[in-house]
Design a protein around this motif. Structure first.
Motif, mmCIF file in Angstrom:
data_model
loop_
_atom_site.group_PDB
_atom_site.id
_atom_site.type_symbol
_atom_site.label_atom_id
_atom_site.label_comp_id
_atom_site.label_asym_id
_atom_site.label_seq_id
_atom_site.Cartn_x
_atom_site.Cartn_y
_atom_site.Cartn_z
ATOM 1 N N ILE A 1 0.845 -1.193 0.000
ATOM 2 C CA ILE A 1 0.000 0.000 0.000
ATOM 3 C C ILE A 1 0.880 1.242 0.000
ATOM 4 N N PHE A 2 0.673 2.091 -1.003
ATOM 5 C CA PHE A 2 1.435 3.330 -1.127
ATOM 6 C C PHE A 2 0.583 4.477 -0.577
ATOM 7 N N GLN A 3 1.037 5.069 0.513
ATOM 8 C CA GLN A 3 0.286 6.135 1.169
ATOM 9 C C GLN A 3 0.993 7.477 1.042
ATOM 10 N N ARG A 4 0.248 8.479 0.586
ATOM 11 C CA ARG A 4 0.786 9.834 0.574
ATOM 12 C C ARG A 4 0.439 10.549 1.877
ATOM 13 N N THR A 5 -0.863 10.511 2.227
ATOM 14 C CA THR A 5 -1.326 11.201 3.422
ATOM 15 C C THR A 5 -2.106 10.244 4.306
ATOM 16 N N PRO A 6 -1.743 10.101 5.584
ATOM 17 C CA PRO A 6 -2.514 9.231 6.470
ATOM 18 C C PRO A 6 -3.921 9.774 6.684
ATOM 19 N N ASN A 7 -4.861 8.874 6.904
ATOM 20 C CA ASN A 7 -6.259 9.253 6.997
ATOM 21 C C ASN A 7 -6.849 8.836 8.329
ATOM 22 N N TYR A 8 -7.594 9.752 8.944
ATOM 23 C CA TYR A 8 -8.356 9.371 10.131
ATOM 24 C C TYR A 8 -9.516 8.482 9.677
ATOM 25 N N SER A 9 -9.678 7.336 10.294
ATOM 26 C CA SER A 9 -10.782 6.465 9.889
ATOM 27 C C SER A 9 -11.453 5.854 11.118
ATOM 28 N N ILE A 10 -12.769 5.893 11.115
ATOM 29 C CA ILE A 10 -13.584 5.402 12.231
ATOM 30 C C ILE A 10 -14.181 4.046 11.844
ATOM 31 N N PRO A 11 -14.324 3.125 12.787
ATOM 32 C CA PRO A 11 -14.955 1.839 12.463
ATOM 33 C C PRO A 11 -16.362 2.020 11.907
ATOM 34 N N ALA A 12 -16.669 1.306 10.835
ATOM 35 C CA ALA A 12 -17.997 1.413 10.215
ATOM 36 C C ALA A 12 -19.053 0.669 11.031
ATOM 37 N N ARG A 13 -18.635 -0.434 11.650
ATOM 38 C CA ARG A 13 -19.547 -1.286 12.429
ATOM 39 C C ARG A 13 -20.716 -1.773 11.578
ATOM 40 N N ASN A 14 -20.432 -2.146 10.352
ATOM 41 C CA ASN A 14 -21.493 -2.674 9.481
ATOM 42 C C ASN A 14 -21.966 -4.028 10.002
ATOM 43 N N SER A 15 -23.227 -4.297 9.838
ATOM 44 C CA SER A 15 -23.784 -5.587 10.250
ATOM 45 C C SER A 15 -25.037 -5.859 9.426
ATOM 46 N N LYS A 16 -25.494 -7.085 9.443
ATOM 47 C CA LYS A 16 -26.712 -7.433 8.717
ATOM 48 C C LYS A 16 -27.909 -6.732 9.358
ATOM 49 N N LEU A 17 -28.812 -6.281 8.509
ATOM 50 C CA LEU A 17 -30.000 -5.592 9.021
ATOM 51 C C LEU A 17 -30.959 -6.603 9.643
ATOM 52 N N THR A 18 -31.335 -6.356 10.872
ATOM 53 C CA THR A 18 -32.268 -7.255 11.562
ATOM 54 C C THR A 18 -33.707 -6.913 11.189
ATOM 55 N N LYS A 19 -34.604 -7.823 11.448
ATOM 56 C CA LYS A 19 -36.029 -7.580 11.182
ATOM 57 C C LYS A 19 -36.541 -6.405 12.013
ATOM 58 N N ASP A 20 -36.077 -6.322 13.254
ATOM 59 C CA ASP A 20 -36.510 -5.222 14.130
ATOM 60 C C ASP A 20 -36.039 -3.881 13.610
ATOM 61 N N PHE A 21 -34.797 -3.846 13.064
ATOM 62 C CA PHE A 21 -34.273 -2.590 12.531
ATOM 63 C C PHE A 21 -35.063 -2.162 11.296
ATOM 64 N N LYS A 22 -35.339 -3.117 10.414
ATOM 65 C CA LYS A 22 -36.117 -2.809 9.213
ATOM 66 C C LYS A 22 -37.507 -2.302 9.589
ATOM 67 N N LYS A 23 -38.086 -2.931 10.600
ATOM 68 C CA LYS A 23 -39.412 -2.532 11.068
ATOM 69 C C LYS A 23 -39.375 -1.113 11.614
ATOM 70 N N TYR A 24 -38.312 -0.808 12.388
ATOM 71 C CA TYR A 24 -38.164 0.531 12.966
ATOM 72 C C TYR A 24 -38.067 1.592 11.871
ATOM 73 N N ILE A 25 -37.270 1.319 10.839
ATOM 74 C CA ILE A 25 -37.091 2.276 9.742
ATOM 75 C C ILE A 25 -38.424 2.546 9.039
ATOM 76 N N LYS A 26 -39.168 1.493 8.759
ATOM 77 C CA LYS A 26 -40.447 1.641 8.059
ATOM 78 C C LYS A 26 -41.470 2.397 8.895
ATOM 79 N N GLU A 27 -41.479 2.123 10.192
ATOM 80 C CA GLU A 27 -42.448 2.770 11.076
ATOM 81 C C GLU A 27 -42.089 4.226 11.373
ATOM 82 N N ASN A 28 -40.808 4.572 11.231
ATOM 83 C CA ASN A 28 -40.357 5.932 11.555
ATOM 84 C C ASN A 28 -39.800 6.671 10.340
ATOM 85 N N TYR A 29 -40.240 6.259 9.172
ATOM 86 C CA TYR A 29 -39.695 6.806 7.930
ATOM 87 C C TYR A 29 -39.797 8.334 7.868
#
Length: 290
Positions: free
Chosen positions: A102-130
């Protein structure tokens, strides 16, 4: 709709009050209104490095990835760039390739994305609070689903402040910059966030040389495009990963077999340019407006 053509010039004819648009196949159109719906991040920034056309291997740009499958198994791969795309690409390539440099010119601040599979409860929350979520997006800077804290960095002592940063780090996402209301407003406050992130990187990356290169920041946190990652810093603990500091060891040219830097020539099977885009104006200027 016209496919297979590329606009090469767009000339405004003032006397006729018309645009004259020409394509690469000499097709000419005249129009009163020219709508440049070309996107802000669509013009790939391919660096003009000497010798790029001489490389015998294959090279790719992160923004113009081929539709066909790219096989990195048992390959020695170069990645130039550690911006948003590069930070996401490197961990995946490192899982497959024989080696990635990896060739780096400038270091980058990076935060964990914490990606995960969408749960049924999360999908339900999004739809109900759209409607509520859409309203929030219109109220916040950048159209994000979070508000900035009402608290200042300096409302707390260092121990308490770091506990709050730690909770935000575990949560991840772009909302880390909203942990306190003055991180993006004053350098003094910003330095506390920068220090926290730097210490996190130093605690993860075992190779002290790599850790130093990755934390040699020359800009405040959030002053460049914020990035998220999944195991980016952990990737530098793998035996098949190397890191080159381009500020110390710049690229001189691309050769037939790889990349020649100030210090040595590296041999590669493939090169990835994770060098971003000519943002915002690049796509418009490519229309050659006159």
């Amino acid at each position: 709709i016209l496919f297979g053509h590329k606009v090469v010039t767009s000339i405004y004819l003032e006397k006729k009050n018309l645009w004259k648009v020409k394509t690469n196949k000499n097709k000419i159109f005249f129009c009163k209104y020219l709508i440049s719906a070309v996107g802000s991040l669509s013009s790939a920034n391919i660096p003009n490095i000497k010798g790029i056309k001489n490389f015998n291997g294959e090279w790719y740009h992160s923004g113009r990835w081929p539709k066909k499958f790219v096989n990195f198994k048992n390959k020695i791969v170069a990645q130039i760039g550690t911006g948003s795309s590069g930070i996401q690409i490197a961990p995946e390539i490192a899982k497959i390739a024989k080696k990635i440099v990896i060739f780096q010119r400038t270091p980058n601040y990076s935060i964990p994305a914490r990606n995960s599979k969408l749960t049924k409860d999360f999908k339900k929350y999004i739809k109900e609070n759209y409607k509520k979520i859409r309203k929030l997006l219109k109220e916040t800077p950048g159209g994000h689903t979070f508000h900035f804290s009402k608290n200042s960095v300096f409302d707390f002592n260092e121990k308490k402040r770091n506990l709050i940063y730690e909770r935000a780090w575990k949560k991840g996402s772009l909302s880390f910059r909203a942990t306190f209301n003055d991180i993006t407003k004053t350098i003094k406050a910003n330095k506390t966030a920068s220090k926290f992130i730097k210490n996190k990187i130093l605690s993860v990356v075992k190779n002290k040389k790599f850790a130093k290169i990755l934390t040699n920041f020359d800009h405040p946190f959030t002053s460049k495009r914020p990035t998220l990652n999944t195991n980016y810093y952990e990737t530098f603990n793998k035996k098949n990963v190397d890191l080159i500091d381009l500020k110390v060891n710049p690229i001189i040219k691309i050769t037939k077999k790889g990349i020649k830097t100030k210090e040595k020539e590296y041999l590669f099977d493939k090169i990835i340019f994770a060098t971003g885009f000519d943002a915002f104006t690049g796509s418009i200027l490519s229309l050659n407006l006159i």
